[in-house]
Design a protein around this motif. Structure first.
Motif, PDB file in Angstrom:
ATOM      1  N   ILE A  79      63.525  48.797  34.864  1.00 39.35           N
ATOM      2  CA  ILE A  79      64.543  49.755  34.444  1.00 39.35           C
ATOM      3  C   ILE A  79      63.872  51.105  34.216  1.00 39.35           C
ATOM      4  N   GLN A  85      66.759  53.196  25.147  1.00 42.56           N
ATOM      5  CA  GLN A  85      68.061  52.840  24.591  1.00 42.56           C
ATOM      6  C   GLN A  85      68.080  51.401  24.117  1.00 42.56           C
ATOM      7  N   HIS A  86      67.497  50.497  24.907  1.00 42.24           N
ATOM      8  CA  HIS A  86      67.487  49.087  24.526  1.00 42.24           C
ATOM      9  C   HIS A  86      66.639  48.863  23.279  1.00 42.24           C
ATOM     10  N   SER A 110      66.386  54.106  29.821  1.00 39.77           N
ATOM     11  CA  SER A 110      67.104  52.864  29.558  1.00 39.77           C
ATOM     12  C   SER A 110      66.311  51.968  28.616  1.00 39.77           C
TER      13      SER A 110
END
Length: 323
Positions: free
Chosen positions: A268, A275-276, A272
């Motif tokens: 990813i 964010q995770h 991203s």
């Protein structure tokens, strides 16, 4: 930048490796150790000292250390039998120009039998310590990655096929590029590329030409997603709760990793991955701290307990396995 110039015949001849190479895994595992634990080489056994002189955190090492054969004992015999010309040229290639060359390395380059034995003992010691105990899991990760990719890979256009292996791979107008500290051009001349996933390496894609077979062009890339690297997958309930990508990110944090490392492992983007990890941090499952320009993430006790309670063995996707 390393550029591989591919013809239609090269793309048609591109194939996945038949077997993992345990000595390659050993060298990559040492590089991974040095990447994840800067300054921790002092805690390693003194017996592997010769390897630490030749292998660094970028997996830059002499190719005579990691013959691409499936049997470890055969590999050790090939390390012992590497021709003097190969020893000399490979040590000259990897040795930093501003670093003094120790006497034992000069002797090794001259083919000295005792120095050969020291290097072989060091490689055996590291293999027994780090790779052999997890050999079954590493081999399963290798075969699982290939089993998942094989059905779709030939159906892709070249650009999307290579891009699916790793975000750092780019294909355009007959040229496959990957990061490299030097400017290098490779022309396989119809031999194609052998794709070799690694379950121990999480860094950039690597390219090698084995000295025993210069027509063999091998591209090494880290397996993905993250649960393939560790040989276990988040259980279905956890994946349904967090989502498969977020569950894989959580599983990858059994050892602390930076945002960039998580992004590469999970396939990813870095935003991203951020964010995770932010969502997992808000849930109390992950702790993060900034170190220089990097942000390093690790499991909290709650995150570790959640994984321990919800993990199950990875599915065996090797040939012949029952569905």
């Amino acid at each position: 930048m390393l550029r591989i110039h591919l013809t239609d015949a090269d793309f048609g001849g591109t194939r996945f490796a038949e077997n993992p190479a345990p000595l390659l895994d050993s060298v990559l595992a040492l590089s991974e150790h040095l990447r994840d634990r800067p300054g921790r080489s002092a805690g390693l056994p003194a017996e592997i000292g010769p390897l630490l002189s030749m292998v660094n955190a970028q997996a830059r090492g002499p190719t005579f250390l990691d013959p691409l054969v499936a049997d470890a004992e055969h590999g050790f015999s090939l390390v012992d039998a590497a021709p003097r010309a190969v020893l000399r040229s490979e040590l000259a290639r990897i040795w930093p120009p501003d670093r003094a060359i120790p006497l034992w390395v000069r002797n090794l380059a001259d083919g000295d039998a005792e120095e050969r034995r020291l290097v072989n003992r060091a490689l055996r010691a590291w293999y027994r310590r780090d790779v052999l105990p997890r050999r079954d899991r590493l081999d399963a990760g290798f075969r699982q990655d290939i089993a998942v990719r094989t059905p779709a890979f030939p159906q892709h256009e070249a650009a999307s096929a290579f891009g699916s292996l790793h975000p750092d791979l780019r294909y355009h107008d007959g040229v496959l590029t990957l990061p490299h500290p030097k400017e290098i051009d490779i022309t396989p001349r119809g031999a194609g590329i052998e794709l070799m996933p690694s379950a121990v390496w999480s860094g950039r894609p690597l390219f090698t030409n084995p000295w025993r077979d210069t027509d063999r062009h091998v591209l090494i890339y880290p397996v993905r997603p993250a649960f393939d690297v560790i040989g276990r997958r988040p259980a279905g309930a956890l994946a349904r709760l967090l989502g498969p990508t977020r569950a894989a990110v959580l599983a990858a944090l059994r050892q602390p990793r930076t945002t960039g490392e998580l992004a590469r492992l999970a396939g990813i983007s870095a935003p991203s991955a951020s964010q995770h990890t932010a969502a997992l941090r808000d849930a109390g499952l992950v702790a993060s701290r900034r170190t220089g320009r990097s942000v390093r993430h690790e499991l909290t006790s709650l995150g570790a307990a959640l994984l321990a309670a919800n993990d199950e063995p990875a599915a065996d996707l090797s040939p012949g396995a029952s569905p």
